[in-house]
Write an enzyme that holds these catalytic residues in place. Sequence first.
Site, mmCIF file in Angstrom:
data_model
loop_
_atom_site.group_PDB
_atom_site.id
_atom_site.type_symbol
_atom_site.label_atom_id
_atom_site.label_comp_id
_atom_site.label_asym_id
_atom_site.label_seq_id
_atom_site.Cartn_x
_atom_site.Cartn_y
_atom_site.Cartn_z
ATOM 1 N N HIS A 141 0.515 -1.389 -0.377
ATOM 2 C CA HIS A 141 0.480 0.014 0.062
ATOM 3 C C HIS A 141 0.602 0.912 0.445
ATOM 4 O O HIS A 141 0.475 2.404 -0.251
ATOM 5 C CB HIS A 141 -0.824 0.348 1.426
ATOM 6 C CG HIS A 141 -2.187 -1.154 1.037
ATOM 7 N ND1 HIS A 141 -1.575 -2.137 1.228
ATOM 8 C CD2 HIS A 141 -3.216 -0.794 0.540
ATOM 9 C CE1 HIS A 141 -2.447 -2.730 1.267
ATOM 10 N NE2 HIS A 141 -4.044 -1.840 0.510
ATOM 11 N N HIS A 178 -1.810 -5.508 9.170
ATOM 12 C CA HIS A 178 -0.705 -5.484 8.848
ATOM 13 C C HIS A 178 0.463 -5.506 9.946
ATOM 14 O O HIS A 178 0.025 -4.827 10.038
ATOM 15 C CB HIS A 178 -0.212 -4.608 7.008
ATOM 16 C CG HIS A 178 -0.510 -4.935 5.912
ATOM 17 N ND1 HIS A 178 -0.249 -6.401 5.385
ATOM 18 C CD2 HIS A 178 -0.940 -3.946 5.530
ATOM 19 C CE1 HIS A 178 -0.749 -6.285 4.235
ATOM 20 N NE2 HIS A 178 -1.511 -5.069 4.618
#
Length: 116
Positions: free
Chosen positions: A46, A95
């Site tokens: 990301h 994450h």
Amino acid sequence: MKLIVGRPRPDFFYRCFPDGVETAELQCTGDPMDVMEGRKSFPSGHSSCFTALWLCGRLRAVSRCRGSAARVLACLVPLMMALCVALSRSCDYHHHWQDILVGSTLGFTVAVFCYR
């Protein structure tokens, strides 16, 4: 790479058991697509810096001309946005910090290679 490593996300338990109660056989009761996505944590994809590199090149932010502080700050905006996205992924338990660090390093390396 995510399929090879298969590291579970920090929120994997709640993806597998949405009600928060595990079954005796430890069979996941969650949505199968959510459970499969919960096994793809490493690395995070990301955060990237290609936009910042492109902007620095177009604005000539690292040239030797005077008064380039605004150009450098303009180049830092995409990096700050990528940093905010990376931190939000960690704060939202999507994450681990290692996933974000490796993903950011990998993204930076690929962006520099592609830009050059």
